[in-house]
Design a protein around this motif. Sequence first.
Motif, PDB file in Angstrom:
ATOM      1  N   LEU A  32      18.396  45.199  21.087  1.00  0.00           N
ATOM      2  CA  LEU A  32      19.154  45.233  21.029  1.00  0.00           C
ATOM      3  C   LEU A  32      20.103  44.458  22.100  1.00  0.00           C
ATOM      4  CD1 LEU A  32      21.053  48.534  19.740  1.00  0.00           C
ATOM      5  CD2 LEU A  32      21.717  46.557  18.696  1.00  0.00           C
ATOM      6  N   TYR A  34      19.156  41.625  23.351  1.00  0.00           N
ATOM      7  CA  TYR A  34      18.738  40.157  22.843  1.00  0.00           C
ATOM      8  C   TYR A  34      20.525  40.045  22.389  1.00  0.00           C
ATOM      9  CZ  TYR A  34      14.043  39.394  23.043  1.00  0.00           C
ATOM     10  OH  TYR A  34      12.878  39.146  23.207  1.00  0.00           O
ATOM     11  N   LEU A  35      21.422  40.071  22.313  1.00  0.00           N
ATOM     12  CA  LEU A  35      23.163  39.892  21.903  1.00  0.00           C
ATOM     13  C   LEU A  35      23.362  40.455  23.141  1.00  0.00           C
ATOM     14  CD1 LEU A  35      23.325  42.861  18.525  1.00  0.00           C
ATOM     15  CD2 LEU A  35      22.876  39.947  18.748  1.00  0.00           C
ATOM     16  N   PRO A  36      23.445  40.857  24.177  1.00  0.00           N
ATOM     17  CA  PRO A  36      24.697  40.773  25.234  1.00  0.00           C
ATOM     18  C   PRO A  36      23.359  39.913  25.929  1.00  0.00           C
ATOM     19  CG  PRO A  36      23.769  43.529  24.804  1.00  0.00           C
ATOM     20  CD  PRO A  36      23.384  42.830  23.898  1.00  0.00           C
ATOM     21  N   LEU A  38      22.532  37.140  24.832  1.00  0.00           N
ATOM     22  CA  LEU A  38      23.520  36.041  24.214  1.00  0.00           C
ATOM     23  C   LEU A  38      24.665  35.527  24.799  1.00  0.00           C
ATOM     24  CD1 LEU A  38      22.143  33.736  21.639  1.00  0.00           C
ATOM     25  CD2 LEU A  38      22.960  34.962  20.597  1.00  0.00           C
ATOM     26  N   GLY A  39      24.774  37.278  24.298  1.00  0.00           N
ATOM     27  CA  GLY A  39      26.428  37.510  24.777  1.00  0.00           C
ATOM     28  C   GLY A  39      27.091  35.726  25.975  1.00  0.00           C
ATOM     29  N   SER A 144      34.026  43.520  20.543  1.00  0.00           N
ATOM     30  CA  SER A 144      32.497  43.906  21.606  1.00  0.00           C
ATOM     31  C   SER A 144      32.771  45.054  22.699  1.00  0.00           C
ATOM     32  CB  SER A 144      32.473  42.608  22.360  1.00  0.00           C
ATOM     33  OG  SER A 144      33.564  42.542  23.598  1.00  0.00           O
ATOM     34  N   TRP A 148      29.605  48.070  22.999  1.00  0.00           N
ATOM     35  CA  TRP A 148      29.316  47.652  24.270  1.00  0.00           C
ATOM     36  C   TRP A 148      29.409  48.523  25.452  1.00  0.00           C
ATOM     37  CZ3 TRP A 148      25.134  45.758  22.453  1.00  0.00           C
ATOM     38  CH2 TRP A 148      24.687  44.817  21.567  1.00  0.00           C
TER      39      TRP A 148
END
Length: 164
Positions: A32, A34-36, A38-39, A144, A148
């Motif tokens: 998970l 990877y998502l922040p 990438l953000g 978000s 997050w």
Amino acid sequence: MLCLKCSKVEGNKESGICDSCEQTEQSKINGLLYLPALGLILGLPVLLYTCFYLIKMLAQIHQQTGQINTYGIGIIIAIIVQVAITLTACWCFFKKLKRTRYIMIAYYLLGLGFTFYCTWFPAILFDFKLDDSGVKAMGRSLISCVIWVPYFIFSKRINKVFVR
């Protein structure tokens, strides 16, 4: 059965890898996270473009009226703070520093504040109508934060990756 990673030591029954390889694997940015990541990677150029657009707009207003109002000064301060927190968040996240949890929470909350300041506040202050892009931007920022911020507060994975 030997470890699937190093093939030197007996692996655990559940994962198939040994304790030292499992410890190394858990301290990586993956899953998970990877998502922040990438953000942050995609958010930095978008933020810089947004800042360029806002500064260009303020320069045009200054040329037309000869002054910058209090809202414009607030935009400039918000841009400086947002760029600083984004760069700090990128640095801490990818260096896996201990304070990453708090910086990322601040990053998401200040991003929400920045979005609302740039879209909702002018609608109230200057009687602008909110368009679809403004509402979508506020919605994305709010979603978000809802996802997050609790993740960075409560996740045990954050402790394993960023707190040594």
